[in-house]
Write a protein that holds these residues in place. Structure first.
Motif, PDB file in Angstrom:
ATOM      1  N   SER A 140      51.285  35.065  47.125  1.00  0.00           N
ATOM      2  CA  SER A 140      51.111  36.449  46.639  1.00  0.00           C
ATOM      3  C   SER A 140      51.527  36.852  45.210  1.00  0.00           C
ATOM      4  O   SER A 140      50.736  37.281  44.549  1.00  0.00           O
ATOM      5  CB  SER A 140      51.627  37.419  47.631  1.00  0.00           C
ATOM      6  N   ASN A 187      45.053  38.218  40.513  1.00  0.00           N
ATOM      7  CA  ASN A 187      43.802  38.018  41.467  1.00  0.00           C
ATOM      8  C   ASN A 187      44.296  38.952  42.766  1.00  0.00           C
ATOM      9  O   ASN A 187      44.881  38.480  43.680  1.00  0.00           O
ATOM     10  CB  ASN A 187      43.936  36.580  41.870  1.00  0.00           C
ATOM     11  N   GLU A 247      42.964  40.783  45.087  1.00  0.00           N
ATOM     12  CA  GLU A 247      42.594  40.558  46.557  1.00  0.00           C
ATOM     13  C   GLU A 247      43.427  39.489  47.214  1.00  0.00           C
ATOM     14  O   GLU A 247      43.901  39.505  48.262  1.00  0.00           O
ATOM     15  CB  GLU A 247      40.984  40.387  46.532  1.00  0.00           C
ATOM     16  N   PHE A 267      47.063  40.580  47.795  1.00  0.00           N
ATOM     17  CA  PHE A 267      47.485  41.436  48.954  1.00  0.00           C
ATOM     18  C   PHE A 267      47.175  40.449  50.075  1.00  0.00           C
ATOM     19  O   PHE A 267      47.959  40.919  51.191  1.00  0.00           O
ATOM     20  CB  PHE A 267      46.558  42.610  49.073  1.00  0.00           C
ATOM     21  N   TYR A 268      46.246  39.783  50.214  1.00  0.00           N
ATOM     22  CA  TYR A 268      46.137  38.836  51.645  1.00  0.00           C
ATOM     23  C   TYR A 268      47.342  38.171  52.103  1.00  0.00           C
ATOM     24  O   TYR A 268      47.831  38.085  53.288  1.00  0.00           O
ATOM     25  CB  TYR A 268      44.869  38.060  51.529  1.00  0.00           C
ATOM     26  N   THR A 285      48.795  47.639  40.431  1.00  0.00           N
ATOM     27  CA  THR A 285      47.427  47.828  40.592  1.00  0.00           C
ATOM     28  C   THR A 285      46.961  49.368  40.371  1.00  0.00           C
ATOM     29  O   THR A 285      45.796  49.631  40.329  1.00  0.00           O
ATOM     30  CB  THR A 285      46.874  47.390  41.745  1.00  0.00           C
ATOM     31  N   ASN A 341      47.722  51.651  42.510  1.00  0.00           N
ATOM     32  CA  ASN A 341      47.328  52.238  43.532  1.00  0.00           C
ATOM     33  C   ASN A 341      48.466  53.322  44.093  1.00  0.00           C
ATOM     34  O   ASN A 341      49.272  52.562  45.011  1.00  0.00           O
ATOM     35  CB  ASN A 341      46.811  50.998  44.679  1.00  0.00           C
TER      36      ASN A 341
END
Length: 113
Positions: free
Chosen positions: A17, A25, A27, A30-31, A61, A63
């Motif tokens: 991660s 990267n 996505e 976070f996976y 990010t 967010n």
């Protein structure tokens, strides 16, 4: 799989991660954070660390929903880890913190005794 192998995979997922986050990267990052959360959620330290890195992810990010949500989940992870947790929950603010989720196929082997 042994608890030691589960712990090792937690750290591996966290590393993957961080590498993906460093490469923007998001996505993929976070996976792997979700995988780390699933693997670590029964241990106070690992559970809290997974939420800490989700907080860092949210900050990087921009967010703010994730950032604020993870702040509260860090506190909750310290308090509730030993009481009750929904199995398989991925830990992000896109999922209710009370919702159990089936363990991801690629992680099932770490939960077999």
């Amino acid at each position: 799989m042994t608890k030691q192998q589960q712990k090792k995979e937690f750290h591996n997922q966290l590393l993957l991660s961080k590498m993906a986050l460093k490469s923007n990267n998001f996505e993929v990052s976070f996976y792997h954070l979700e995988n780390a959360h699933i693997l670590g959620q029964k241990h106070i330290y690992r559970h809290t660390v997974s939420h800490y890195w989700m907080l860092i992810f949210g900050l990087k990010t921009k967010n703010y929903k994730e950032t604020i949500g993870q702040f509260f989940r860090i506190i909750a992870s310290i308090i509730f880890t030993l009481i009750w947790l929904p199995t398989g929950n991925t830990g992000g603010t896109n999922i209710s913190p009370l919702k159990p989720i089936p363990i991801r196929k690629e992680l099932e082997k770490f939960f077999l005794n």
